[in-house]
Design a protein around this motif. Sequence first.
Motif, PDB file in Angstrom:
ATOM      1  N   PRO A   1       2.031  -6.722   1.232  1.00  0.00           N
ATOM      2  CA  PRO A   1       1.788  -5.523   0.425  1.00  0.00           C
ATOM      3  C   PRO A   1       3.089  -4.893  -0.043  1.00  0.00           C
ATOM      4  O   PRO A   1       4.082  -4.891   0.676  1.00  0.00           O
ATOM      5  N   ASN A   2       3.082  -4.360  -1.259  1.00  0.00           N
ATOM      6  CA  ASN A   2       4.262  -3.703  -1.819  1.00  0.00           C
ATOM      7  C   ASN A   2       5.486  -4.611  -1.770  1.00  0.00           C
ATOM      8  O   ASN A   2       6.605  -4.147  -1.576  1.00  0.00           O
ATOM      9  N   ALA A   3       5.269  -5.904  -1.963  1.00  0.00           N
ATOM     10  CA  ALA A   3       6.381  -6.853  -1.906  1.00  0.00           C
ATOM     11  C   ALA A   3       7.458  -6.478  -2.917  1.00  0.00           C
ATOM     12  O   ALA A   3       7.169  -5.950  -3.991  1.00  0.00           O
ATOM     13  N   SER A   4       8.704  -6.765  -2.562  1.00  0.00           N
ATOM     14  CA  SER A   4       9.783  -6.633  -3.535  1.00  0.00           C
ATOM     15  C   SER A   4       9.852  -7.921  -4.331  1.00  0.00           C
ATOM     16  O   SER A   4       9.600  -8.994  -3.795  1.00  0.00           O
ATOM     17  N   ALA A   5      10.220  -7.843  -5.598  1.00  0.00           N
ATOM     18  CA  ALA A   5      10.328  -9.067  -6.390  1.00  0.00           C
ATOM     19  C   ALA A   5      11.363 -10.008  -5.800  1.00  0.00           C
ATOM     20  O   ALA A   5      11.197 -11.226  -5.833  1.00  0.00           O
ATOM     21  N   PHE A   6      12.433  -9.434  -5.210  1.00  0.00           N
ATOM     22  CA  PHE A   6      13.550 -10.259  -4.724  1.00  0.00           C
ATOM     23  C   PHE A   6      13.112 -11.189  -3.609  1.00  0.00           C
ATOM     24  O   PHE A   6      13.559 -12.335  -3.541  1.00  0.00           O
TER      25      PHE A   6
END
Lengths: 531, 529
Positions: free
Chosen positions: A209-214
């Motif tokens: 959840p709410n992953a960072s693109a990086f």
Amino acid sequence: MFSTRLFGSGIAAACLALCALPVAAQSFKVQCPTATPSHPSDPANPAANPLGGRIKCQQISGGDGFATMGDGTQTYLFGFGPLSGLQKMASGLPGTDVQSEFNVDNTSGVDPIFIGAPVDQSNLDVSAYSFNGAIGLVPDPQSEPTPGALTGHVDPRLIMDVGVMNANQPAPLMAIDEDDEFFLTLTNVGQVMRPDLFEQHTVHFHGYPNASAFYDGVPDASIAINIGGSFTYYYLAPDAGTYFWHCHISPPEHLQMGMVGQIYVRPRQNRVAGDLKNALIAANQGAAGYPANPVGGVTVAAPNGTGLSCSDILCTGQTPAPVSTATGAAGAMYAYNDGDGSTRYDVEYPIQIHGFDPNFHFVGMTFNPESFTDMKDKYFMLNGRSYPDTVAPGTMVTQSTDGTLHASQPLPSIINIPANGRALLRISDLDVTEYQTLASLGIPMRVVGLNARLLRDMAGNDMTYLTNSITLAGGESLDVILDATGYAAGQKFYLYTPNLDHLSNDAENFGGLMTEVNICTTVNPTTKACL
Amino acid sequence: MRAMKTNILVRQLLRGATIAAVSLLANAAQAAAPGIAGASFALDAAAAYITQPDGSSIYSWGYGCTTPPAGTFQPAAVPGANCQQMQLPGPTLIVTQNVPVTVTLTNNLPARAGNTSILFPGFNVTATGTGPVGLLTREAVPAGGTVTYTFTPTQPGTHSYYSGTQSDLQIEMGLYGAIIVLPSTVPTVCTGRTNDTARAHDFGNGAESDFRLAQAAFNHNDSCYDREYLFQFSEIDPRIHRAAEEIVNCTGTRCPTNMDTVATEPYLPAYYMINGRSMPDDMDPNYSMQYPHQPYNGNPHMHPGELTLLRIIGQGRWQHPFHEHGNHVRVLARDGNLLLAPGAVSPTTPLAGPLMFTTTTTPGQTIDGIFQWTGKGLNWDVFGHGLKDGAPVTADVCVPDANGYYTSAPTAQNYYEWCGDHNKALESKPFGSVGSGGPVTLPDPNIVANGPWYSGSPYLGGEATTRAAGSTPIPPSGTVANSPTDEAGFAYMWHSHNEREITTNNIFPGGMLMMMLVDPRAYKIDESK
């Protein structure tokens, strides 16, 4: 070292181009810090750590290898293999280490690094293998202030000895707990059978959840590691549940070829000592803010509301408190922070559904154009194996084209349940072409979680349901509890697919997506042995 | 040794093409949910050729407008809005709850295509006209025959419409579209929100316009939204289209007189589309000139904290596991029916729809769901805030509201920041002016490959990326789809997880694939393109 002021002044760009990088031109490297701002003390000293949990680490190779299909065919695959936790993996356990297990000097003690590890090449035995540390980790001759420290510096020879063609099917199993920090190092060892490819690889933690693109592992949206390099993904453990992971480079190719694996997160509730519901309510309230950041951040907000439901529509870090007044025992194993013990289980089984198209795998080894429109799976697998291999205990060993024996498929799918006990099936699917159904013959399934979320509405009502079968496509996961209340030791049942054409191993007309469920007197929750 | 495998070469070529196509646009296009608003619609069914990224022109049928529509194009500020005689999908009809709707269909298909009709699942429809009563509904005969359908939508939400005549062929050929029913009453809590104030703030490029069709999807307090996107999923088996085309073009005395001989099984699709286009075409603007019969796109953008309404429809005949990277989706409704906890129904009844990271599309079914990205729980500050040499790298503060988000300053560039991670550094010893003392060391840029949507650093926004990587970061700006100094958003792939379906006729990338961008506040999301 360059002064930090130099970078702050904007000469950074010139330095990037002209100067030796402080980060140092790297090839392979692992990262598993012994302390972090969130876990300054590991093993945990509760007073020192803002968060519970531990620092956990794992290293995996990205490359290729071979696996054995249900009809005996040795088939080529792209895959991830273990470069840490090898002994655990050979035992069918998750390969995730705590940092003290991971950070072990490879040159100390018995030499655990050999081509084909953990399989003893002379007798196919894996039981004698004992090493769980990071493969390749050796003292750093240039470490500061004292040379010889373990900094993540590795010996590439050790990595290549173990990593080349050691791809597993499915990819190394990972398991962490809520509040853990997880350092996952992906080391790209190249694909020896495909010298025409310079494939990067990535790890996509599906459902985070709410992953960072990086760190989301989508190469188009971030970065991907080249052959001969390592990239360390950093995750704070997400909400408890059954997730999965896979490469995201050319997914139609890399997933069909086998770069798929499982990861699950155990709930904080497993560590609760008192009343489960009160603990859940307190966690819901606290989820509106973390404890004060020791570097000088923001103090936590006042407890959020009643804690009976979620503060946002996606319930991040929260679970609606149950309407049910049932209570659960502290110190048991749960699938979710249910607050009422409804997801308690005695033994857990990760099960990943996948399919191989033998034509595509042959083409994948022989430089020919690949057809995606004509892709059709002929091998149907649970944890990388087709029946009857699904019920063969221990790891499967496959010989790769260089004559080395590799532990290619470490996970059987035998489901042993203690009589009157409960088994949790963490089921995920990464098939690339079609939906697959798994049915239970004789013991009903209760679906308690879907897409790594507990089935409960925002008012706290139970939304779990009983069924005889579940249907998944690639990119989906769910949690099933098999309840053996009233069943007797010695009974045997089956999980199988009612997609009857998937009960086959290519031209063999019996096999495929099927495994056995055994009711036992007791079951060892670690070894899963039926006693 | 044989030549390098086809899909690598083409993959590289396509990547170049993707970059070229996107960089021609000053700002990559965004999507909204465009259509025609009104109560009375004059549609027709007609034939035309649609295009695919591999250069194919595929003979198709679709609904369109016989005359310029009596309603208005919505959202109002999307330029170039038009309704051709044929489009695929058909025009999105935007109607209002409890207002009666009339749709008149004219059959402009070739005579050999036979009768056609429209089904409106979920509505109580009355059909009138001189055409025959078909198997499922009254039909319109060829060469200009008409039929009129009337219904009153009693429930808001997303619905579909499609042909009820020889549907296995006509839906495959493209005769489907969407109906959006707006609620007659919008809850007060969904008006005048801080997200509205934030949207209206000018960060230097002008204030954003409001491209929503409404402020809530239902008369329910949890259905407020800030952005909305419509995604229709369908497939094409080119052999079926070719067979129909041959019958239509047949001349002489021995031609078939109808479509009965077109085999719709076995079904072997080669094209997989979102809103009638395959990737990368789906990320070009709405009403793009190069796709005159495929007006709608799939190119979602949002800011952190914005509630995004996804209107998902399974057209076509296959299910598709539609996976949204970046977060879960809260399912509000199925087929326009809100999923609610037991008890009396009111705008405050708790939601009961599941949280899903893969929202499977089922033929004939619609999903309305809410997606939101905030960065909550990453344990590092996505804006690169923190301390370096003991001093804060920016002046940004984060004051948590009751839910832990920074909502008290809607004009701040870190509006909706998750304060629990404020100032938490990611990098241990970074190059640039971002927080230091964090848990990781980033890899050497020389050993990684950068994607076209990589913003240049792990951080969100051009300001943070410039601080982190310098004014000429790797990759250099101008050749990428997500400029490090300008947009520098977080890109997420939204796609079918039957990975075979993110191809266009055996070429990867293609098919059912879009990139969703979470953009910093400083970047103006302009859905008028």
